[in-house]
Design a protein around this motif. Structure first.
Motif, PDB file in Angstrom:
ATOM      1  N   ALA A 197       0.838  -1.202   0.000  1.00  0.00           N
ATOM      2  CA  ALA A 197       0.000   0.000   0.000  1.00  0.00           C
ATOM      3  C   ALA A 197       0.870   1.249   0.000  1.00  0.00           C
ATOM      4  O   ALA A 197       2.047   1.214   0.377  1.00  0.00           O
ATOM      5  N   ASN A 198       0.302   2.362  -0.430  1.00  0.00           N
ATOM      6  CA  ASN A 198       0.942   3.667  -0.326  1.00  0.00           C
ATOM      7  C   ASN A 198       0.371   4.369   0.902  1.00  0.00           C
ATOM      8  O   ASN A 198      -0.831   4.308   1.147  1.00  0.00           O
ATOM      9  N   TYR A 199       1.226   5.009   1.677  1.00  0.00           N
ATOM     10  CA  TYR A 199       0.736   5.625   2.903  1.00  0.00           C
ATOM     11  C   TYR A 199       0.915   7.132   2.874  1.00  0.00           C
ATOM     12  O   TYR A 199       1.821   7.665   2.233  1.00  0.00           O
ATOM     13  N   ILE A 200       0.011   7.816   3.558  1.00  0.00           N
ATOM     14  CA  ILE A 200       0.080   9.252   3.774  1.00  0.00           C
ATOM     15  C   ILE A 200      -0.155   9.485   5.260  1.00  0.00           C
ATOM     16  O   ILE A 200      -1.165   9.052   5.806  1.00  0.00           O
ATOM     17  N   SER A 201       0.779  10.144   5.939  1.00  0.00           N
ATOM     18  CA  SER A 201       0.622  10.408   7.368  1.00  0.00           C
ATOM     19  C   SER A 201      -0.057  11.752   7.577  1.00  0.00           C
ATOM     20  O   SER A 201       0.271  12.737   6.900  1.00  0.00           O
ATOM     21  N   MET A 202      -1.006  11.772   8.498  1.00  0.00           N
ATOM     22  CA  MET A 202      -1.710  13.011   8.841  1.00  0.00           C
ATOM     23  C   MET A 202      -2.315  12.865  10.229  1.00  0.00           C
ATOM     24  O   MET A 202      -2.517  11.747  10.707  1.00  0.00           O
ATOM     25  N   PRO A 203      -2.617  13.991  10.898  1.00  0.00           N
ATOM     26  CA  PRO A 203      -3.240  13.923  12.223  1.00  0.00           C
ATOM     27  C   PRO A 203      -4.604  13.248  12.159  1.00  0.00           C
ATOM     28  O   PRO A 203      -5.313  13.335  11.147  1.00  0.00           O
ATOM     29  N   LEU A 204      -4.981  12.622  13.252  1.00  0.00           N
ATOM     30  CA  LEU A 204      -6.264  11.919  13.312  1.00  0.00           C
ATOM     31  C   LEU A 204      -7.436  12.858  13.034  1.00  0.00           C
ATOM     32  O   LEU A 204      -8.421  12.460  12.395  1.00  0.00           O
ATOM     33  N   ALA A 205      -7.320  14.089  13.481  1.00  0.00           N
ATOM     34  CA  ALA A 205      -8.425  15.047  13.315  1.00  0.00           C
ATOM     35  C   ALA A 205      -8.745  15.322  11.842  1.00  0.00           C
ATOM     36  O   ALA A 205      -9.855  15.743  11.514  1.00  0.00           O
ATOM     37  N   ASP A 206      -7.786  15.073  10.956  1.00  0.00           N
ATOM     38  CA  ASP A 206      -7.975  15.358   9.531  1.00  0.00           C
ATOM     39  C   ASP A 206      -8.443  14.148   8.732  1.00  0.00           C
ATOM     40  O   ASP A 206      -8.728  14.271   7.534  1.00  0.00           O
ATOM     41  N   VAL A 207      -8.519  12.986   9.369  1.00  0.00           N
ATOM     42  CA  VAL A 207      -8.726  11.746   8.625  1.00  0.00           C
ATOM     43  C   VAL A 207     -10.118  11.646   8.024  1.00  0.00           C
ATOM     44  O   VAL A 207     -10.277  11.250   6.856  1.00  0.00           O
ATOM     45  N   TYR A 208     -11.145  11.989   8.766  1.00  0.00           N
ATOM     46  CA  TYR A 208     -12.515  11.825   8.265  1.00  0.00           C
ATOM     47  C   TYR A 208     -12.705  12.551   6.938  1.00  0.00           C
ATOM     48  O   TYR A 208     -13.205  11.973   5.963  1.00  0.00           O
ATOM     49  N   MET A 209     -12.313  13.818   6.884  1.00  0.00           N
ATOM     50  CA  MET A 209     -12.504  14.596   5.660  1.00  0.00           C
ATOM     51  C   MET A 209     -11.619  14.074   4.533  1.00  0.00           C
ATOM     52  O   MET A 209     -12.038  14.079   3.368  1.00  0.00           O
ATOM     53  N   ALA A 210     -10.409  13.609   4.861  1.00  0.00           N
ATOM     54  CA  ALA A 210      -9.526  13.062   3.828  1.00  0.00           C
ATOM     55  C   ALA A 210     -10.122  11.809   3.205  1.00  0.00           C
ATOM     56  O   ALA A 210      -9.989  11.570   1.998  1.00  0.00           O
ATOM     57  N   LEU A 211     -10.793  11.007   4.022  1.00  0.00           N
ATOM     58  CA  LEU A 211     -11.472   9.811   3.511  1.00  0.00           C
ATOM     59  C   LEU A 211     -12.712  10.200   2.710  1.00  0.00           C
ATOM     60  O   LEU A 211     -12.993   9.625   1.652  1.00  0.00           O
ATOM     61  N   LYS A 212     -13.434  11.172   3.205  1.00  0.00           N
ATOM     62  CA  LYS A 212     -14.677  11.574   2.558  1.00  0.00           C
ATOM     63  C   LYS A 212     -14.438  12.185   1.182  1.00  0.00           C
ATOM     64  O   LYS A 212     -15.186  11.904   0.223  1.00  0.00           O
ATOM     65  N   ASN A 213     -13.384  13.013   1.062  1.00  0.00           N
ATOM     66  CA  ASN A 213     -13.145  13.669  -0.223  1.00  0.00           C
ATOM     67  C   ASN A 213     -12.212  12.891  -1.144  1.00  0.00           C
ATOM     68  O   ASN A 213     -11.896  13.354  -2.248  1.00  0.00           O
ATOM     69  N   GLY A 214     -11.769  11.709  -0.695  1.00  0.00           N
ATOM     70  CA  GLY A 214     -10.976  10.849  -1.557  1.00  0.00           C
ATOM     71  C   GLY A 214      -9.493  11.143  -1.598  1.00  0.00           C
ATOM     72  O   GLY A 214      -8.771  10.582  -2.435  1.00  0.00           O
ATOM     73  N   THR A 215      -9.009  12.001  -0.693  1.00  0.00           N
ATOM     74  CA  THR A 215      -7.565  12.240  -0.623  1.00  0.00           C
ATOM     75  C   THR A 215      -6.831  10.940  -0.340  1.00  0.00           C
ATOM     76  O   THR A 215      -5.739  10.697  -0.855  1.00  0.00           O
ATOM     77  N   VAL A 216      -7.441  10.097   0.496  1.00  0.00           N
ATOM     78  CA  VAL A 216      -6.921   8.756   0.752  1.00  0.00           C
ATOM     79  C   VAL A 216      -8.062   7.752   0.589  1.00  0.00           C
ATOM     80  O   VAL A 216      -9.235   8.096   0.705  1.00  0.00           O
ATOM     81  N   ASP A 217      -7.689   6.507   0.301  1.00  0.00           N
ATOM     82  CA  ASP A 217      -8.679   5.450   0.106  1.00  0.00           C
ATOM     83  C   ASP A 217      -9.083   4.780   1.411  1.00  0.00           C
ATOM     84  O   ASP A 217     -10.193   4.243   1.519  1.00  0.00           O
ATOM     85  N   GLY A 218      -8.159   4.753   2.366  1.00  0.00           N
ATOM     86  CA  GLY A 218      -8.439   4.011   3.587  1.00  0.00           C
ATOM     87  C   GLY A 218      -7.534   4.425   4.726  1.00  0.00           C
ATOM     88  O   GLY A 218      -6.766   5.393   4.631  1.00  0.00           O
ATOM     89  N   GLN A 219      -7.598   3.656   5.798  1.00  0.00           N
ATOM     90  CA  GLN A 219      -6.822   3.944   7.002  1.00  0.00           C
ATOM     91  C   GLN A 219      -6.787   2.686   7.857  1.00  0.00           C
ATOM     92  O   GLN A 219      -7.400   1.672   7.535  1.00  0.00           O
ATOM     93  N   GLU A 220      -6.076   2.750   8.975  1.00  0.00           N
ATOM     94  CA  GLU A 220      -6.033   1.624   9.911  1.00  0.00           C
ATOM     95  C   GLU A 220      -6.126   2.173  11.323  1.00  0.00           C
ATOM     96  O   GLU A 220      -5.536   3.210  11.624  1.00  0.00           O
ATOM     97  N   ASN A 221      -6.890   1.488  12.169  1.00  0.00           N
ATOM     98  CA  ASN A 221      -7.099   1.933  13.541  1.00  0.00           C
ATOM     99  C   ASN A 221      -7.824   0.837  14.311  1.00  0.00           C
ATOM    100  O   ASN A 221      -8.405  -0.072  13.704  1.00  0.00           O
ATOM    101  N   PRO A 222      -7.837   0.910  15.635  1.00  0.00           N
ATOM    102  CA  PRO A 222      -8.672  -0.010  16.409  1.00  0.00           C
ATOM    103  C   PRO A 222     -10.155   0.275  16.173  1.00  0.00           C
ATOM    104  O   PRO A 222     -10.534   1.377  15.769  1.00  0.00           O
ATOM    105  N   VAL A 223     -10.983  -0.720  16.459  1.00  0.00           N
ATOM    106  CA  VAL A 223     -12.435  -0.579  16.296  1.00  0.00           C
ATOM    107  C   VAL A 223     -12.957   0.624  17.071  1.00  0.00           C
ATOM    108  O   VAL A 223     -13.784   1.396  16.571  1.00  0.00           O
TER     109      VAL A 223
END
Length: 363
Positions: free
Chosen positions: A215-241
């Protein structure tokens, strides 16, 4: 509540000024580490009756999770325990949801002494030895992780390294087994990971693992992840349930690979100089309270995980649990991660890795 919010804003401003000052000077002040580490004791031990030295101490503790997350719920128990046991002489001020900044920013503020305590990562800047917990597919369950987390020798290895960085490790718990989500497809084999753009925190054990899986990774703060996923900046992420649910990431991530590829430690740390300047009785109460925090969050994590996962299924998420054979393919693909940390980065020795492995296996 309004007063605490105001205090959080004031503290955030002080921390920002401190960080700017450090940047302008070109260097970071770090408190001097103590000569030797002090092994943490479990919460069951009884602290001595505190001696009133006439002072009241305030400990500001920051973290990035919301007030609904098990971490914050457990921290409320820590707050209650410490304040009761010290007869109010040690006051705990909790600052959740990243109101004091990102995790790296809070860690830096803790080193500088403008923030007393913190729960979270990244781990390398606390102690590179914490990477012993981050090896892929290393722990089968929470019990296995806690055998290593409570081991005196393991705690000593990590504590000594952390104190050289000006930090005191109070307790280590279960930060959650990590899962992989995305918006493109169900992941069944490592080949399905290839080409996906995944958000990761700035943790080498995660980024290298994602690279190893293709996979290709992009590091960013957790606070920015939702919008990055929503607008397609990234395809996915990894985290605990718990974090996926808490941050509502499942709303924009229809595919969840329930694979437990890493168990992360949940680390409570404190500015070492601040801790070592406290009366010994208060140090013990804080240590006991930290282990109470660990025990409380560990219990909540186990109780909530399956319920949260079912809620995500009910919301329409495709939650896939690989078969033993499919999971083994991921284990085999991640094997180079071990060599990378032992022989290339040299973050820990093979002997230290074998120690944690034997504890994880119950030997």
């Amino acid at each position: 509540m309004k007063v605490k919010k105001l205090l959080s804003l004031i503290l955030a401003g002080v921390m920002m000024l401190g960080l700017l000052a450090a940047c302008s000077s070109g260097q970071t002040q770090q408190p001097q580490a103590p000569a030797q580490s002090q092994a943490a004791e479990p919460a069951e031990s009884k602290a001595a009756e505190p001696v009133d030295d006439g002072q009241t101490y305030t400990i500001n503790l920051g973290h990035t999770m919301s007030t609904a997350h098990p971490r914050h719920t457990a921290l409320l128990e820590f707050e209650k325990y410490v304040e009761e046991k010290t007869n109010g002489k040690v006051q705990i001020e909790l600052h959740p949801a990243g109101v004091l900044g990102s995790e790296p920013e809070m860690q830096e503020s803790m080193r500088m002494g403008t923030l007393e305590a913190f729960v979270g990562g990244p781990f390398d800047t606390i102690s590179v030895k914490l990477n012993l917990f981050l090896m892929p597919f290393f722990f089968d369950n929470q019990e296995a992780l806690m055998r290593a987390a409570k081991d005196e020798q393991v705690l000593s290895i990590i504590s000594e390294d952390a104190e050289a960085n000006g930090l005191k490790v109070l307790a280590i718990g279960d930060g959650g087994a990590r899962q992989i989500t995305n918006s493109k497809r169900r992941i069944v084999t490592p080949d399905d990971m290839k080409g996906l753009k995944l958000r990761t925190p700035s943790i080498e054990a995660i980024t290298y693992c994602m690279q190893t899986l293709g996979a290709n990774y992009i590091s960013m703060p957790l606070a920015d992840v939702y919008m990055a996923l929503k607008n397609g900046t990234v395809d996915g992420q990894e985290n605990p349930v718990a974090t996926i649910y808490d941050q509502k990431l499942h709303e924009v991530q229809p595919y969840i690979l329930y694979v437990n590829y890493q168990y992360h430690p949940e680390v409570m740390t404190m500015n070492a100089k601040f801790f070592n300047d406290l009366p010994a009785e208060y140090q013990q109460i804080l240590t006991d309270g930290a282990w109470l925090f660990v025990e409380t969050e560990n219990k909540l994590a186990l109780e909530n995980a399956e319920a949260r996962l079912q809620e995500m299924r009910d919301a329409g998420c495709d939650v896939y649990t690989p078969t033993d054979e499919e999971r083994q393919a991921f284990i085999d693909a991640c094997a180079p991660v071990y060599d990378h940390f032992v022989n290339e980065l040299k973050y820990f020795t093979q002997e230290e890795l074998d120690l944690v492995k034997s504890l994880a296996e119950g030997k």
